[in-house]
Design an enzyme around this catalytic site. Structure first.
Site, PDB file in Angstrom:
ATOM      1  N   LYS A 129      27.581 -47.513  45.367  1.00 44.70           N
ATOM      2  CA  LYS A 129      27.131 -46.137  45.547  1.00 44.70           C
ATOM      3  C   LYS A 129      28.048 -45.483  46.574  1.00 44.70           C
ATOM      4  O   LYS A 129      28.059 -45.888  47.751  1.00 44.70           O
ATOM      5  CB  LYS A 129      25.674 -46.087  46.020  1.00 44.70           C
ATOM      6  CG  LYS A 129      24.685 -46.465  44.938  1.00 44.70           C
ATOM      7  CD  LYS A 129      23.249 -46.191  45.364  1.00 44.70           C
ATOM      8  CE  LYS A 129      22.276 -46.523  44.237  1.00 44.70           C
ATOM      9  NZ  LYS A 129      20.873 -46.231  44.609  1.00 44.70           N
ATOM     10  N   GLN A 135      22.430 -40.107  39.209  1.00 50.52           N
ATOM     11  CA  GLN A 135      23.639 -39.871  39.989  1.00 50.52           C
ATOM     12  C   GLN A 135      24.655 -40.975  39.728  1.00 50.52           C
ATOM     13  O   GLN A 135      24.317 -42.039  39.219  1.00 50.52           O
ATOM     14  CB  GLN A 135      23.282 -39.784  41.481  1.00 50.52           C
ATOM     15  CG  GLN A 135      22.306 -38.641  41.778  1.00 50.52           C
ATOM     16  CD  GLN A 135      22.020 -38.477  43.247  1.00 50.52           C
ATOM     17  OE1 GLN A 135      22.894 -38.654  44.087  1.00 50.52           O
ATOM     18  NE2 GLN A 135      20.785 -38.111  43.574  1.00 50.52           N
ATOM     19  N   GLU A 138      21.376 -39.496  46.688  1.00 49.35           N
ATOM     20  CA  GLU A 138      21.227 -40.916  47.000  1.00 49.35           C
ATOM     21  C   GLU A 138      22.263 -41.269  48.064  1.00 49.35           C
ATOM     22  O   GLU A 138      23.439 -40.975  47.907  1.00 49.35           O
ATOM     23  CB  GLU A 138      21.425 -41.770  45.745  1.00 49.35           C
ATOM     24  CG  GLU A 138      20.315 -41.585  44.718  1.00 49.35           C
ATOM     25  CD  GLU A 138      20.479 -42.515  43.531  1.00 49.35           C
ATOM     26  OE1 GLU A 138      21.358 -43.397  43.584  1.00 49.35           O
ATOM     27  OE2 GLU A 138      19.740 -42.357  42.550  1.00 49.35           O
ATOM     28  N   ALA A 192      25.806 -53.406  46.359  1.00 47.87           N
ATOM     29  CA  ALA A 192      24.604 -54.224  46.222  1.00 47.87           C
ATOM     30  C   ALA A 192      24.870 -55.325  45.206  1.00 47.87           C
ATOM     31  O   ALA A 192      25.253 -55.055  44.062  1.00 47.87           O
ATOM     32  CB  ALA A 192      23.420 -53.370  45.775  1.00 47.87           C
ATOM     33  N   ALA A 193      24.670 -56.569  45.620  1.00 42.14           N
ATOM     34  CA  ALA A 193      24.904 -57.698  44.728  1.00 42.14           C
ATOM     35  C   ALA A 193      23.989 -57.617  43.515  1.00 42.14           C
ATOM     36  O   ALA A 193      22.805 -57.280  43.640  1.00 42.14           O
ATOM     37  CB  ALA A 193      24.674 -59.007  45.478  1.00 42.14           C
ATOM     38  N   PHE A 194      24.552 -57.934  42.356  1.00 45.27           N
ATOM     39  CA  PHE A 194      23.768 -57.906  41.127  1.00 45.27           C
ATOM     40  C   PHE A 194      22.787 -59.070  41.070  1.00 45.27           C
ATOM     41  O   PHE A 194      23.047 -60.161  41.575  1.00 45.27           O
ATOM     42  CB  PHE A 194      24.705 -57.986  39.919  1.00 45.27           C
ATOM     43  CG  PHE A 194      25.038 -56.650  39.326  1.00 45.27           C
ATOM     44  CD1 PHE A 194      25.235 -55.553  40.127  1.00 45.27           C
ATOM     45  CD2 PHE A 194      25.171 -56.497  37.957  1.00 45.27           C
ATOM     46  CE1 PHE A 194      25.549 -54.327  39.586  1.00 45.27           C
ATOM     47  CE2 PHE A 194      25.482 -55.278  37.403  1.00 45.27           C
ATOM     48  CZ  PHE A 194      25.674 -54.186  38.220  1.00 45.27           C
ATOM     49  N   LEU A 195      21.664 -58.828  40.433  1.00 45.36           N
ATOM     50  CA  LEU A 195      20.737 -59.886  40.076  1.00 45.36           C
ATOM     51  C   LEU A 195      21.230 -60.573  38.812  1.00 45.36           C
ATOM     52  O   LEU A 195      22.125 -60.065  38.136  1.00 45.36           O
ATOM     53  CB  LEU A 195      19.338 -59.302  39.870  1.00 45.36           C
ATOM     54  CG  LEU A 195      18.674 -58.706  41.116  1.00 45.36           C
ATOM     55  CD1 LEU A 195      17.362 -58.031  40.744  1.00 45.36           C
ATOM     56  CD2 LEU A 195      18.442 -59.781  42.174  1.00 45.36           C
ATOM     57  N   GLU A 202      10.123 -53.800  39.578  1.00 41.13           N
ATOM     58  CA  GLU A 202      10.422 -54.896  38.657  1.00 41.13           C
ATOM     59  C   GLU A 202       9.985 -56.235  39.234  1.00 41.13           C
ATOM     60  O   GLU A 202       9.912 -56.412  40.451  1.00 41.13           O
ATOM     61  CB  GLU A 202      11.927 -54.952  38.352  1.00 41.13           C
ATOM     62  CG  GLU A 202      12.445 -53.747  37.588  1.00 41.13           C
ATOM     63  CD  GLU A 202      13.915 -53.875  37.219  1.00 41.13           C
ATOM     64  OE1 GLU A 202      14.452 -54.998  37.313  1.00 41.13           O
ATOM     65  OE2 GLU A 202      14.521 -52.869  36.849  1.00 41.13           O
ATOM     66  N   ASP A 206      10.789 -41.904  46.401  1.00 39.99           N
ATOM     67  CA  ASP A 206      11.245 -42.092  45.020  1.00 39.99           C
ATOM     68  C   ASP A 206      11.013 -43.533  44.556  1.00 39.99           C
ATOM     69  O   ASP A 206      11.948 -44.301  44.377  1.00 39.99           O
ATOM     70  CB  ASP A 206      12.735 -41.728  44.930  1.00 39.99           C
ATOM     71  CG  ASP A 206      13.258 -41.777  43.511  1.00 39.99           C
ATOM     72  OD1 ASP A 206      12.515 -41.398  42.595  1.00 39.99           O
ATOM     73  OD2 ASP A 206      14.404 -42.220  43.310  1.00 39.99           O
TER      74      ASP A 206
END
Length: 540
Positions: free
Chosen positions: A245, A229, A266, A349-352, A423, A418
Site C-alpha cells: 500500500k 483503492q 487508506e 503485508a505478508a500474504f497468507l 475472515e 471500516d
C-alpha cells in the site's frame, strides 16, 4: 468544378501523408530494436535501450520469461484471492525517465535489530509479564493449518527444472536438500499458523520475515484486483509475496471532518501501526507488516508485467516519476502517486497461504455499517440488537462473540470504522480466531474518538478475562500503551510511523474502553461480563 476537384485531391494527399507518418512512427521502434541486436533489458533508471517501447507493445523478451508452474506454486508460493497467472501476465520495462537526483539517498537495507541498548526495554518487561506467558493447549493435527512431515526434503534442483527461471538457481536456495527449518521465512510463517494464533508470541521467524519484507529483492509487481483503492502485489526473490500500500498522505494529515468513513484514504502507516498494536495487545491476528522505501523505477515499473499498471506511469512537471493504476477511487492523474524523484514509501503485508491450500471463510460483521450517506444500520437504531446477534450462529456458542469484542476494542483504539467483513480459516470451523485484515483506514483522526465503534461492546457487555486484564495492565504508567507502541514502531524502516497525537489518542481511548467495561460490570455483574479464559490462574 476544377477547384473543387483539386481541393478533394489535396485533402486526400494530406490524409495519405498522415497515415504514412503514423505507420512509420509505429514501425520505427521495432526496426530500431531489431537493428540494436541484443541490447540488454537493463533495470536501471534509464534502462538498457535508447528507444522506449510503445506502452501498447509487449517487449520482445516476454515469451522467454520462465515462471513457476501450477504445481510448484501450490507448494512454494502464496496468493490471496487471485492466482499469479492472472496477476502477473503483463508488460514491463522501459521508457525514458530522468536520472536519480544526486542528492537523493538510495534505498538502504536496514537491520531492525540494530538498536541502542535502551530501546525496547519496556517491551521486554511487558513480554516477561505472566499475562504474556500463557500457553495454548498441546496442538493436534486438527489444530495446525498444515501438517509438515519432517522427513520430507526439498530438492532445489527439481525446483530449478520446474521453475525454468532465468535467474541463478543459487539465488533461490542454497545447494543441497533443505529441511523444513531452512524453508523461506514466509513459508515457515505459514506452517506455524494454528487454531489459536497466526504466529506464536516469541516466534523468531516473524522478525526474520519482517526483515525479508524490507530487504528482499522485488522480482515482480502487479495490481491487486478488487478493492476501492490501489494496492500492488509484490513478489520477492525467494518467491514470497506481500501486499503493498503506497503512501497517499503525510503522517500529520487528519481525515477531513466532512469525509465519510467509506471514502477516506487508506494509510500505509496505519497498516504498520496496526500490526504492532495487535502484537502488543497479544491478539496476534494481523499478518506481519513492515514499511519499505521503494524505488518506483527499478522496483515497480521495470519489473511489472501488468500492462494496465505500466501504462499509468508518467513524468510529472516537477520531473518526478508518478503512476496511478486502476481502482474504484483515487486512481487518476489528479490522485497520482509520485516519488521524489522516484522513491516512495509504503507498507508491505505478508500474504497468507494460497486459498487453494488453506481456504478462508468470509463473514459479514454483525455490526457492519450501512455504507450509505443517509441510511443507518439496524444496530444503530436498536439498543437490544446484541440479543438478536447472540441467538444467531456462530455467535450463539463458542468464542466468536468474544472475538468480535476483541476486534471492536482493536478498531476503537485505532479509530477504524471500516470493518464490514472478517475472515477465518475454514479448516478450524467456528472455534478459531478472527483474522484482522485491512487496517488502512485506522489512525485517520487523533482529535476525535468515534464512540460508535464501541457499540458492540456497550450493547453486549462481554469480554475475555485475559483481554480485560491486559487492557488494565496497558493503562498503567509502567506499561503505558502509547509508550509500548512507540518503542515497537522504532524498529520499523519508516520510523516514526505515527505522530505523537495518535499515540496519545490510544491512551485516551483505552481509558474509555475500561470505563465502558466498568459500567457494564456495575450493571450486569463481573461474572456475566468477564468470560474466564484463564481457568485456575493466579489472577483475579
Amino acid at each position: 468544378m476544377i477547384l473543387l476537384r483539386k481541393f478533394r485531391v489535396l485533402i486526400l494527399m494530406v490524409f495519405l501523408v498522415a497515415c504514412s507518418m503514423h505507420i512509420m512512427i509505429d514501425l520505427l521502434p521495432k526496426l530500431e530494436r531489431r537493428g540494436g541486436g541484443g541490447v540488454g533489458t537493463g533495470t536501471g533508471t534509464n534502462g538498457g535501450c535508447s528507444c522506449p517501447n510503445s506502452p501498447s507493445q509487449d517487449p520482445p523478451d516476454w515469451p522467454r520469461q520462465g515462471w513457476p508452474n501450477k504445481h510448484t506454486l501450490r507448494i512454494l508460493q502464496d496468493f490471496s484471492n487471485a492466482s499469479s497467472r492472472s496477476l502477473e501476465r503483463s508488460p514491463s520495462r522501459f521508457f525514458n525517465v530522468p536520472p536519480l537526483n544526486e542528492r537523493q539517498k538510495p534505498v538502504q537495507d536496514v537491520d531492525p535489530d540494530e538498536e541502542t541498548p535502551s530501546r525496547g526495554w519496556r517491551l521486554v518487561a511487558l513480554y516477561e509479564h505472566p499475562l504474556y506467558k500463557r500457553s495454548w493447549p498441546p496442538l493436534t493435527e486438527d489444530d495446525t493449518l498444515f501438517n509438515v512431515n519432517a522427513d520430507i526434503r526439498f530438492d532445489p534442483k527439481t525446483a530449478e527444472r520446474e521453475w525454468n527461471a532465468e535467474g541463478n538457481p543459487e539465488e533461490l536456495s542454497p545447494a543441497g536438500e533443505l529441511t523444513a527449518d531452512s524453508y523461506p521465512n514466509w513459508l515457515r510463517f505459514h506452517i506455524g499458523i494454528n487454531r489459536y494464533e497466526l504466529y506464536s508470541r516469541h516466534n523468531p521467524v516473524i522478525d526474520a520475515l519482517l526483515k525479508d519484507l524490507v530487504n528482499q529483492r522485488i522480482t515482480s509487481v502487479a495490481m491487486k484486483s478488487g478493492g476501492t483503492q490501489l494496492k500492488l502485489i509484490m513478489t520477492f526473490q525467494n518467491y514470497g509475496q506481500a501486499l503493498f500500500k503506497p503512501m497517499k498522505q503525510t503522517r500529520d494529515q487528519e481525515t477531513p471532518p466532512d469525509f465519510f468513513y467509506f471514502s477516506d484514504f487508506e494509510r500505509h502507516n496505519a497498516e504498520i501501526a496496526a500490526f504492532h498494536l495487535d502484537r502488543i495487545l497479544d491478539f496476534r491476528r494481523v499478518p506481519p507488516v513492515a514499511g519499505r522505501l521503494v524505488n518506483m523505477t527499478k522496483e515497480i515499473r521495470d519489473v511489472t508485467r501488468d500492462k494496465k499498471l505500466w501504462r499509468t506511469f508518467f513524468i510529472s512537471p516537477a520531473n518526478n516519476v508518478c503512476f496511478y493504476g486502476e481502482c474504484s477511487y483515487y486512481c487518476s492523474t489528479e490522485h497520482a502517486l509520485c516519488g521524489k524523484p522516484d522513491q516512495i514509501e509504503g507498507s508491505l503485508a505478508a500474504f497468507l497461504p494460497d486459498l487453494a491450500l488453506a481456504k478462508r471463510k468470509t463473514w459479514r460483521n454483525p455490526w457492519r455499517r450501512s455504507y450509505h450517506k443517509r441510511k443507518k444500520a439496524e444496530w444503530e437504531v436498536d439498543p437490544d440488537y446484541c440479543e438478536e446477534v447472540k441467538q444467531t450462529p456462530p455467535y450463539d456458542s463458542g468464542t466468536r462473540l468474544l472475538d468480535i469484542m476483541d476486534m471492536t476494542i482493536f478498531d476503537f483504539l485505532m479509530g477504524n470504522m471500516d470493518r464490514h467483513h472478517y475472515e477465518t480459516f475454514e479448516k478450524f470451523g467456528n472455534e478459531t480466531f478472527i483474522i484482522h485484515l485491512d487496517n488502512g483506514r485506522g489512525f485517520g483522526k487523533h482529535s476525535h474518538d468515534e464512540k460508535s465503534i464501541l457499540v458492540p461492546l456497550t450493547q453486549c457487555c462481554r469480554i475475555r478475562k485475559s483481554t480485560h486484564l491486559r487492557l488494565q495492565l496497558l493503562a498503567k504508567e509502567e506499561y503505558k500503551l502509547s509508550t509500548l507502541v512507540s518503542e515497537s514502531l522504532l524498529r520499523d524502516r519508516l520510523s516514526p510511523v505515527l505522530i505523537r497525537p495518535h499515540l496519545d489518542a490510544m491512551d485516551r481511548r483505552l481509558r474509555q474502553v475500561l470505563q465502558v467495561l466498568a459500567e457494564c460490570i456495575e450493571k450486569e455483574g463481573y461474572t456475566y461480563v468477564v468470560e474466564d479464559d484463564i481457568q485456575g490462574s493466579q489472577w483475579t
